[in-house]
Design a protein around this motif. Structure first.
Motif, PDB file in Angstrom:
ATOM      1  N   ALA A  15       0.813  -1.215   0.000  1.00 15.29           N
ATOM      2  CA  ALA A  15       0.000   0.000   0.000  1.00 15.29           C
ATOM      3  C   ALA A  15       0.845   1.262   0.000  1.00 15.29           C
ATOM      4  CB  ALA A  15      -0.924   0.017   1.211  1.00 15.29           C
ATOM      5  N   ALA A  16       2.056   1.183   0.560  1.00 17.80           N
ATOM      6  CA  ALA A  16       2.932   2.353   0.596  1.00 17.80           C
ATOM      7  C   ALA A  16       4.375   1.892   0.705  1.00 17.80           C
ATOM      8  CB  ALA A  16       2.586   3.250   1.791  1.00 17.80           C
ATOM      9  N   VAL A  17       5.250   2.676   0.096  1.00 15.06           N
ATOM     10  CA  VAL A  17       6.686   2.475   0.234  1.00 15.06           C
ATOM     11  C   VAL A  17       7.194   3.685   0.999  1.00 15.06           C
ATOM     12  CG1 VAL A  17       8.887   2.211  -0.973  1.00 15.06           C
ATOM     13  CG2 VAL A  17       6.807   1.183  -1.926  1.00 15.06           C
ATOM     14  N   ARG A  18       7.774   3.442   2.152  1.00 11.78           N
ATOM     15  CA  ARG A  18       8.160   4.521   3.052  1.00 11.78           C
ATOM     16  C   ARG A  18       9.629   4.879   2.886  1.00 11.78           C
ATOM     17  NH1 ARG A  18       5.190   2.632   8.531  1.00 11.78           N
ATOM     18  NH2 ARG A  18       7.205   3.253   9.312  1.00 11.78           N
ATOM     19  N   ASP A  19       9.984   6.092   3.293  1.00  9.60           N
ATOM     20  CA  ASP A  19      11.358   6.565   3.194  1.00  9.60           C
ATOM     21  C   ASP A  19      12.309   5.850   4.145  1.00  9.60           C
ATOM     22  OD1 ASP A  19      10.665   8.405   1.245  1.00  9.60           O
ATOM     23  OD2 ASP A  19      10.331  10.023   2.687  1.00  9.60           O
ATOM     24  N   ASP A  20      11.779   5.190   5.180  1.00  6.39           N
ATOM     25  CA  ASP A  20      12.627   4.548   6.187  1.00  6.39           C
ATOM     26  C   ASP A  20      12.981   3.094   5.827  1.00  6.39           C
ATOM     27  OD1 ASP A  20      10.189   3.300   6.624  1.00  6.39           O
ATOM     28  OD2 ASP A  20      10.040   3.853   8.737  1.00  6.39           O
ATOM     29  N   GLY A  21      12.760   2.685   4.562  1.00  9.15           N
ATOM     30  CA  GLY A  21      13.093   1.327   4.152  1.00  9.15           C
ATOM     31  C   GLY A  21      12.037   0.296   4.504  1.00  9.15           C
ATOM     32  N   ARG A  22      10.857   0.775   4.834  1.00 10.41           N
ATOM     33  CA  ARG A  22       9.763  -0.129   5.202  1.00 10.41           C
ATOM     34  C   ARG A  22       8.627   0.022   4.200  1.00 10.41           C
ATOM     35  NH1 ARG A  22      10.141  -2.039  10.370  1.00 10.41           N
ATOM     36  NH2 ARG A  22       7.962  -1.847  10.944  1.00 10.41           N
ATOM     37  N   VAL A  23       7.749  -0.947   4.193  1.00  9.77           N
ATOM     38  CA  VAL A  23       6.557  -0.910   3.354  1.00  9.77           C
ATOM     39  C   VAL A  23       5.331  -1.069   4.247  1.00  9.77           C
ATOM     40  CG1 VAL A  23       7.638  -1.759   1.242  1.00  9.77           C
ATOM     41  CG2 VAL A  23       6.740  -3.397   2.888  1.00  9.77           C
TER      42      VAL A  23
END
Length: 181
Positions: free
Chosen positions: A138-146
């Motif tokens: 649903a989202a790709v985050r800047d902190d290396g997480r999804v």
């Protein structure tokens, strides 16, 4: 009875197409806008507009009923296939009738997640069962997480219950691979 048809309509359509092409190429100023190569589609958004609570079979009851797309209702594969069909992104492959999560193959495979991908875990990896697991990115985050939307993943979000929606953040490297449809 004879109907009169206008010969102006094809000229109006042609004029509209010409005007649209002019605006695309030259913009509203009438000057050519420089490009660095062929026009490509816009990148995928950082998050999806998919509403996971709209899953059609979220309230299904009974012992393992089929969803019409080759999966049991409220299973991880049923939800992931539904999400691909419902997310509004363009897809080139169908997510239907692919079998257990460990057997899924997409149009492309990557180690880098994108919004709209399916995160796939091989059987036995990170606590998945013998059939593997899939979840919608649903989202790709800047902190290396999804951020993942999924069914049949027990978490604090769903009070450790199976067969219900879970929304969680995970390290992008946790999944075995990402499938693009």
């Amino acid at each position: 009875m004879h109907r009169r048809t206008s010969k102006k309509w094809p000229r109006v359509v042609a004029a509209g197409v010409t005007a649209t092409a002019f605006l695309v190429l030259f913009g509203s100023t009438g000057h050519a806008t420089p490009t660095a190569g062929p026009v490509s589609s816009a990148p995928a958004p950082a998050t999806t507009a998919l509403d996971p609570t709209a899953y059609r079979w979220k309230n299904a009851h009974g012992t393992r009923e089929l969803d019409g797309h080759g999966y049991f209702k409220r299973s991880c594969v049923s939800f992931a296939a539904w999400a691909i069909r419902a997310d509004g992104h363009p897809h080139t492959e169908s997510p239907d009738f692919l079998g257990d999560a460990g057997h899924w193959r997409g149009a492309a495979t990557s180690s880098v997640p994108h919004v709209g991908d399916i995160a796939q875990w091989d059987p036995g990896v990170h606590g998945t069962g013998r059939r593997g697991h899939v979840a919608y990115v649903a989202a790709v985050r800047d902190d290396g997480r999804v951020t993942l939307y999924e069914y049949n993943y027990r978490s604090e979000f769903n009070d450790q219950r199976p067969d219900v929606l879970s929304v969680r953040a995970a390290a992008a490297s946790d999944a075995s691979r990402y499938l693009r449809f």
